[in-house]
Design a protein around this motif. Structure first.
Motif, PDB file in Angstrom:
ATOM      1  N   GLN A  79       0.835  -1.207   0.000  1.00 54.68           N
ATOM      2  CA  GLN A  79       0.000   0.000   0.000  1.00 54.68           C
ATOM      3  C   GLN A  79       0.868   1.255   0.000  1.00 54.68           C
ATOM      4  O   GLN A  79       0.637   2.190  -0.759  1.00 54.68           O
ATOM      5  N   PHE A  80       1.875   1.263   0.842  1.00 52.55           N
ATOM      6  CA  PHE A  80       2.697   2.467   1.002  1.00 52.55           C
ATOM      7  C   PHE A  80       3.657   2.659  -0.167  1.00 52.55           C
ATOM      8  O   PHE A  80       3.980   3.795  -0.520  1.00 52.55           O
ATOM      9  N   LEU A  81       4.107   1.575  -0.783  1.00 52.88           N
ATOM     10  CA  LEU A  81       4.898   1.714  -2.012  1.00 52.88           C
ATOM     11  C   LEU A  81       4.072   2.356  -3.110  1.00 52.88           C
ATOM     12  O   LEU A  81       4.541   3.238  -3.839  1.00 52.88           O
ATOM     13  N   MET A  82       2.800   1.932  -3.256  1.00 50.52           N
ATOM     14  CA  MET A  82       1.914   2.548  -4.239  1.00 50.52           C
ATOM     15  C   MET A  82       1.723   4.028  -3.930  1.00 50.52           C
ATOM     16  O   MET A  82       1.763   4.870  -4.821  1.00 50.52           O
ATOM     17  N   MET A  83       1.543   4.355  -2.664  1.00 49.59           N
ATOM     18  CA  MET A  83       1.352   5.750  -2.283  1.00 49.59           C
ATOM     19  C   MET A  83       2.565   6.596  -2.678  1.00 49.59           C
ATOM     20  O   MET A  83       2.407   7.697  -3.208  1.00 49.59           O
ATOM     21  N   LYS A  84       3.769   6.084  -2.410  1.00 45.59           N
ATOM     22  CA  LYS A  84       4.994   6.807  -2.793  1.00 45.59           C
ATOM     23  C   LYS A  84       5.056   6.995  -4.305  1.00 45.59           C
ATOM     24  O   LYS A  84       5.362   8.075  -4.788  1.00 45.59           O
ATOM     25  N   GLU A  85       4.776   5.921  -5.053  1.00 48.18           N
ATOM     26  CA  GLU A  85       4.871   5.982  -6.511  1.00 48.18           C
ATOM     27  C   GLU A  85       3.887   6.984  -7.101  1.00 48.18           C
ATOM     28  O   GLU A  85       4.214   7.702  -8.041  1.00 48.18           O
ATOM     29  N   PHE A  86       2.659   7.026  -6.574  1.00 52.28           N
ATOM     30  CA  PHE A  86       1.658   7.921  -7.132  1.00 52.28           C
ATOM     31  C   PHE A  86       1.745   9.321  -6.551  1.00 52.28           C
ATOM     32  O   PHE A  86       1.246  10.268  -7.135  1.00 52.28           O
ATOM     33  N   GLY A  87       2.363   9.483  -5.412  1.00 51.27           N
ATOM     34  CA  GLY A  87       2.496  10.808  -4.816  1.00 51.27           C
ATOM     35  C   GLY A  87       1.458  11.132  -3.751  1.00 51.27           C
ATOM     36  O   GLY A  87       1.290  12.293  -3.393  1.00 51.27           O
ATOM     37  N   PHE A  88       0.758  10.112  -3.243  1.00 51.28           N
ATOM     38  CA  PHE A  88      -0.145  10.369  -2.123  1.00 51.28           C
ATOM     39  C   PHE A  88       0.703  10.756  -0.917  1.00 51.28           C
ATOM     40  O   PHE A  88       1.754  10.182  -0.676  1.00 51.28           O
ATOM     41  N   GLU A  89       0.225  11.728  -0.140  1.00 53.00           N
ATOM     42  CA  GLU A  89       0.996  12.258   0.979  1.00 53.00           C
ATOM     43  C   GLU A  89       0.558  11.733   2.340  1.00 53.00           C
ATOM     44  O   GLU A  89       1.305  11.831   3.294  1.00 53.00           O
ATOM     45  N   TYR A  90      -0.673  11.236   2.444  1.00 51.71           N
ATOM     46  CA  TYR A  90      -1.097  10.732   3.745  1.00 51.71           C
ATOM     47  C   TYR A  90      -2.082   9.577   3.621  1.00 51.71           C
ATOM     48  O   TYR A  90      -2.769   9.418   2.621  1.00 51.71           O
ATOM     49  N   ASP A  91      -2.098   8.786   4.680  1.00 49.11           N
ATOM     50  CA  ASP A  91      -3.029   7.682   4.835  1.00 49.11           C
ATOM     51  C   ASP A  91      -3.879   7.985   6.063  1.00 49.11           C
ATOM     52  O   ASP A  91      -3.391   8.559   7.033  1.00 49.11           O
TER      53      ASP A  91
END
Length: 136
Positions: A79-91
């Motif tokens: 989940q967090f690798l995807m967030m980094k790749e897409f540029g999401f800043e928070y969960d």
């Protein structure tokens, strides 16, 4: 109804409010997201929802900065690798034990500052610089 959402999202954008993506499908069973979802599954779900918000609520992609995962089932490192790749800043999906002062918000620049809470959760096992955890 679409006009209302466009007006509302335009007003929120003018006020510099951020938006986060809640996935539309909620594929089950609930623990599938924690145990089986690949980085591609996470991308399809979260970025797919971001595209829906972009298209139908007229929110710019760069204004979609965070996510809340299906069933609040944290998706481990994928989940967090995807967030980094897409540029999401928070969960906004993890829970933490009560503490004074509260832990939130905190950055994942280092490993999370508490144990993984909840039944069969699969929290990240390492740090993710630049990603924040905020209260669900």
């Amino acid at each position: 109804m679409a006009e209302f959402h466009e007006e509302l999202s335009a007003k929120r954008t003018e006020n510099n409010e951020t938006f986060f993506s809640i996935p539309p499908r909620h594929r089950g069973p609930e623990d599938w997201w924690s145990r089986n979802a690949t980085i591609e599954d996470w991308f399809d779900e979260m970025v797919g929802q971001a595209n829906i918000i972009n298209k139908f609520a007229n929110v710019r992609m760069e204004d979609l900065r965070g996510i809340r995962v299906p069933f609040l089932r944290v998706g481990w490192n994928r989940q967090f690798l995807m967030m980094k790749e897409f540029g999401f800043e928070y969960d906004s999906s993890m829970v933490a034990p009560f503490s004074n002062p509260p832990l939130w918000p905190y950055t994942l620049d280092h490993k999370m500052p508490h144990t993984c809470m909840g039944s069969n959760q699969n929290c990240p096992s390492r740090s993710y610089a630049g990603i924040w955890e905020v209260l669900p």
